[in-house]
Design an enzyme around this catalytic site. Structure first.
Site, short mmCIF file in Angstrom:
data_model
loop_
_atom_site.label_atom_id
_atom_site.label_comp_id
_atom_site.label_asym_id
_atom_site.label_seq_id
_atom_site.Cartn_x
_atom_site.Cartn_y
_atom_site.Cartn_z
N SER A 272 0.83 -1.22 0.00
CA SER A 272 0.00 0.00 0.00
C SER A 272 0.86 1.26 0.00
O SER A 272 0.62 2.19 -0.78
CB SER A 272 -0.97 0.01 1.18
OG SER A 272 -0.31 -0.23 2.39
N HIS A 302 -1.83 -8.93 1.89
CA HIS A 302 -1.55 -7.65 2.59
C HIS A 302 -2.72 -7.38 3.55
O HIS A 302 -3.03 -8.20 4.39
CB HIS A 302 -1.34 -6.57 1.52
CG HIS A 302 -0.81 -5.26 2.02
ND1 HIS A 302 -0.17 -5.10 3.22
CD2 HIS A 302 -0.82 -4.00 1.45
CE1 HIS A 302 0.19 -3.84 3.38
NE2 HIS A 302 -0.21 -3.14 2.33
N HIS A 348 5.84 -12.73 7.46
CA HIS A 348 6.03 -11.34 7.03
C HIS A 348 7.23 -11.26 6.10
O HIS A 348 8.18 -12.03 6.23
CB HIS A 348 6.25 -10.42 8.24
CG HIS A 348 5.99 -8.99 7.92
ND1 HIS A 348 6.95 -8.15 7.42
CD2 HIS A 348 4.85 -8.26 8.01
CE1 HIS A 348 6.42 -6.97 7.22
NE2 HIS A 348 5.14 -6.98 7.56
N ARG A 357 2.96 -4.97 16.82
CA ARG A 357 1.56 -4.55 16.66
C ARG A 357 0.63 -5.68 17.09
O ARG A 357 -0.49 -5.45 17.54
CB ARG A 357 1.29 -4.16 15.20
CG ARG A 357 2.15 -3.00 14.70
CD ARG A 357 1.99 -2.78 13.20
NE ARG A 357 2.35 -3.95 12.42
CZ ARG A 357 2.19 -4.07 11.11
NH1 ARG A 357 1.68 -3.06 10.42
NH2 ARG A 357 2.54 -5.18 10.48
N ASP A 403 -2.31 -8.60 11.56
CA ASP A 403 -3.64 -9.04 11.16
C ASP A 403 -4.15 -10.26 11.93
O ASP A 403 -5.34 -10.55 11.92
CB ASP A 403 -3.66 -9.35 9.65
CG ASP A 403 -3.29 -8.13 8.83
OD1 ASP A 403 -3.85 -7.05 9.12
OD2 ASP A 403 -2.45 -8.24 7.92
N1 CMX Z 1 1.39 -19.82 5.87
C1 CMX Z 1 1.85 -20.72 4.98
N2 CMX Z 1 2.90 -20.52 4.20
C2 CMX Z 1 3.57 -19.35 4.36
C3 CMX Z 1 3.18 -18.39 5.30
C4 CMX Z 1 2.04 -18.66 6.06
N3 CMX Z 1 1.56 -17.77 6.93
N4 CMX Z 1 4.05 -17.35 5.21
C5 CMX Z 1 4.93 -17.66 4.25
N5 CMX Z 1 4.64 -18.86 3.72
C6 CMX Z 1 5.28 -19.52 2.60
C7 CMX Z 1 5.16 -18.63 1.38
O1 CMX Z 1 3.88 -18.77 0.77
C8 CMX Z 1 6.29 -19.15 0.53
O2 CMX Z 1 5.87 -20.34 -0.07
P1 CMX Z 1 6.35 -20.76 -1.56
O3 CMX Z 1 7.83 -20.92 -1.44
O4 CMX Z 1 5.60 -22.01 -1.83
O5 CMX Z 1 5.98 -19.62 -2.46
C9 CMX Z 1 7.35 -19.47 1.57
O6 CMX Z 1 6.67 -19.64 2.81
C10 CMX Z 1 8.38 -18.38 1.73
O7 CMX Z 1 7.71 -17.16 1.98
P2 CMX Z 1 8.39 -16.02 2.88
O8 CMX Z 1 9.65 -15.59 2.21
O9 CMX Z 1 8.49 -16.46 4.29
O10 CMX Z 1 7.29 -14.88 2.86
P3 CMX Z 1 7.06 -13.75 1.77
O11 CMX Z 1 7.94 -12.60 2.09
O12 CMX Z 1 7.11 -14.28 0.40
O13 CMX Z 1 5.53 -13.37 2.05
C11 CMX Z 1 3.65 -12.91 3.39
C12 CMX Z 1 5.14 -12.66 3.19
C13 CMX Z 1 3.15 -11.96 4.48
C14 CMX Z 1 2.92 -12.58 2.09
C15 CMX Z 1 3.44 -14.38 3.82
O14 CMX Z 1 4.08 -14.61 5.04
C16 CMX Z 1 1.97 -14.76 3.90
O15 CMX Z 1 1.38 -15.12 2.88
N6 CMX Z 1 1.34 -14.69 5.12
C17 CMX Z 1 -0.07 -14.94 5.27
C18 CMX Z 1 -0.87 -13.72 4.80
C19 CMX Z 1 -0.72 -12.57 5.77
O16 CMX Z 1 -0.86 -12.71 6.97
N7 CMX Z 1 -0.48 -11.36 5.22
C20 CMX Z 1 -0.45 -10.13 6.03
C21 CMX Z 1 0.93 -9.50 6.15
C22 CMX Z 1 0.87 -8.20 6.94
C23 CMX Z 1 0.15 -7.12 6.17
O17 CMX Z 1 0.67 -6.67 5.14
O18 CMX Z 1 -0.97 -6.74 6.54
#
Ligand code: CMX
Length: 464
Positions: A272, A302, A348, A357, A403
């Site tokens: 964002s 996000h 994250h 937070r 979140d």
């Molecule tokens: N559950 C399951 N798998 C997860 C995970 C979770 N909560 N967090 C990361 N992973 C997975 C990723 O999907 C990725 O898988 P692939 O290799 O198959 O693609 C792997 O672990 C590596 O990811 P990462 O480097 O740890 O995380 P990223 O920086 O790529 O992504 C985020 C960060 C937040 C998108 C991810 O942790 C996620 O999808 N979390 C759940 C959604 C969420 O809570 N989002 C809110 C974030 C805060 C905000 O912006 O509001």
């Protein structure tokens, strides 16, 4: 059809606040309660500082770019300047150098309240100074005076079908409010670019002031009777927002103050914030820039994750019932992962520890709703998910983010409409992204245009 009465009514609410106790090292450079004036004094100094810094160090190398970074969402690539906040992977967010607990302690509170007023955080984000009580009060008043929403936007919101997601309504309404943009008007008249920040400031203040009313119209139209109570001139921003949403509960208002403070800013690279900055670099006005950022916030990885968490918790309760054993819960978490989905609220891109937070929302729950079944469920999940994510071995960060907790607090006070939660995040995100946008224009930052490459070009570049 709901009509928003933008006439104001006065409520005898706030006794005079006591001045906050300033600790050692707390900056408060100005006595003026006029934020624009304080900013106007700061800008030439900062412009000079950046000019000199760039002259001296502009060609210094600050990192290297690896091929993986181009395919990996630019993680770890230093590519932006954002003054308002910096995110440390282990410690979490610092707003202008102040940690979240420090902000909770130092920022002015409402009379009788214990949570920081988001108005104070906005002052801090814009100026770098912890504001006085009088400065915060001046912001509340200014936002109340600027809160009127154009009638065509009210009409547009009233005409949207109930099936349109609240975030789509929110973003569309923000775009449509650019009929009010002072920046777009001034640009069309050909004003000098050195004055762009002034119009960006005016638009930002107006937009922040109007957002609670827009958000409340969406909520009341979708889930209640479509009527929104008018702004009260003597109330703070969160107090008015709670009232317009229809929550006549001091603790809900306190929760809103905390919520709107902690969701405001998370340095510049998140979807964002980065989007608002990027679109703003094309000199799209602040309404259009912020609306674009809201479309990014509406993504499930996000901001929409706060909705996803409650959807997931509801599914968990439906499938395994209340008072679920650790064993059954582990199975449910694994079934989420095995079906190729993420556990919402965990992980994250930058953080590598529990999000502060999350921690401050947990503290709020321990204080105000320790026996709530959903809070207990969230606490149980907190005990189990990190180990499971570590065992799965994919997520870089197995800890909860902001979140994972916010929805549980909202549902306790009766706001159970989970599809709406991201709108609250969006109202708060205006504070950080627009504070940054004002500085983007003050620094005269250019059109953002990084170089992209094809795989073929990249291969050639690395000699393959
Ligand atoms: N559950 C399951 N798998 C997860 C995970 C979770 N909560 N967090 C990361 N992973 C997975 C990723 O999907 C990725 O898988 P692939 O290799 O198959 O693609 C792997 O672990 C590596 O990811 P990462 O480097 O740890 O995380 P990223 O920086 O790529 O992504 C985020 C960060 C937040 C998108 C991810 O942790 C996620 O999808 N979390 C759940 C959604 C969420 O809570 N989002 C809110 C974030 C805060 C905000 O912006 O509001």
């Amino acid at each position: 059809m709901s009509l928003v009465n933008i006439a104001t009514r006065r409520l005898l609410l706030h006794a005079k606040n006591a001045l906050p106790a300033f600790g050692a090292g707390v900056r408060n450079a100005s006595e003026s309660t006029d934020l624009r004036e304080v900013l106007a004094r700061q800008i030439p100094e900062k412009q000079k500082e950046v000019k000199e810094f760039r002259k001296e160090c502009g060609s210094k190398v600050i990192g290297e770019i690896q091929v993986d970074m181009l395919y990996g969402g630019m993680r770890g690539m230093k590519g932006l300047v954002t003054e308002t906040s910096v995110l440390d992977p282990n410690e979490g967010i610092r707003f202008r150098g102040y940690s979240l607990p420090e902000c909770q302690k130092l920022l002015p509170k409402a009379p009788g309240g214990s949570e920081p007023l988001p108005e104070g955080l906005f002052w801090l984000l814009v100026t770098g100074d912890i504001p006085t009580d009088a400065q915060v009060k001046a912001i509340s008043q200014e936002w109340n005076e600027r809160a009127a929403v154009p009638y065509h936007v009210v009409q547009m919101l009233n005409n949207f079908p109930d099936s349109l997601h609240p975030m789509s309504q929110f973003s569309a309404a923000i775009s449509a409010m650019n009929s009010e943009s002072k920046f777009a008007e001034a640009y069309a008249q050909g004003v000098n670019k050195t004055t762009y920040w002034e119009y960006t400031y005016e638009d930002s203040m107006n937009l922040i002031a109007k957002l609670p009313t827009v958000a409340a119209i969406i909520y009341r139209n979708l889930y209640k009777d479509g009527k929104v109570s008018p702004i009260s001139m003597d109330m703070d921003w969160s107090g008015n927002f709670s009232q317009m949403l229809g929550y006549d509960n001091d603790m809900f208002t306190e929760l809103m103050r905390l919520y709107l403070t902690i969701h405001s800013d998370h340095e510049g690279g998140n979807v964002s914030a980065h989007t608002v900055h990027l679109v703003g670099s094309a000199l799209s006005d602040p309404y259009l820039s912020f609306a674009a950022g809201m479309n990014g916030l509406a993504g499930p990885l996000h901001g929409l994750a706060n909705q996803e968490v409650l959807v997931w918790l509801t599914k968990l309760r439906e499938q395994v019932g209340d008072n679920v054993s650790d064993e059954n819960m582990r199975e449910f978490i694994w079934s989420t992962l095995k079906s190729g989905q993420v556990v919402p609220g965990y992980g994250h891109a930058v953080l590598r520890k529990t999000d502060p937070r999350y921690e401050c929302q947990r503290e709020f729950a321990l204080k105000h709703l320790p026996d709530d079944p959903m809070f207990k469920l969230v606490s149980q999940i907190y005990k189990l998910v990190p180990d499971i994510l570590l065992e799965q071995g994919k997520a870089q960060n197995p800890w909860p983010n902001v979140d994972a907790h916010s929805g549980v607090l909202l549902q306790y006070y009766g706001m159970t409409e989970m599809n709406y939660y991201t709108v609250l995040f969006g109202v708060s995100r205006a504070l950080g992204t627009l504070a940054s946008l004002i500085w983007d224009r003050a620094f005269g930052l250019p059109l953002e245009r990084p170089k992209s490459m094809s795989t073929e070009g990249l291969k050639k570049l690395v000699g393959r």
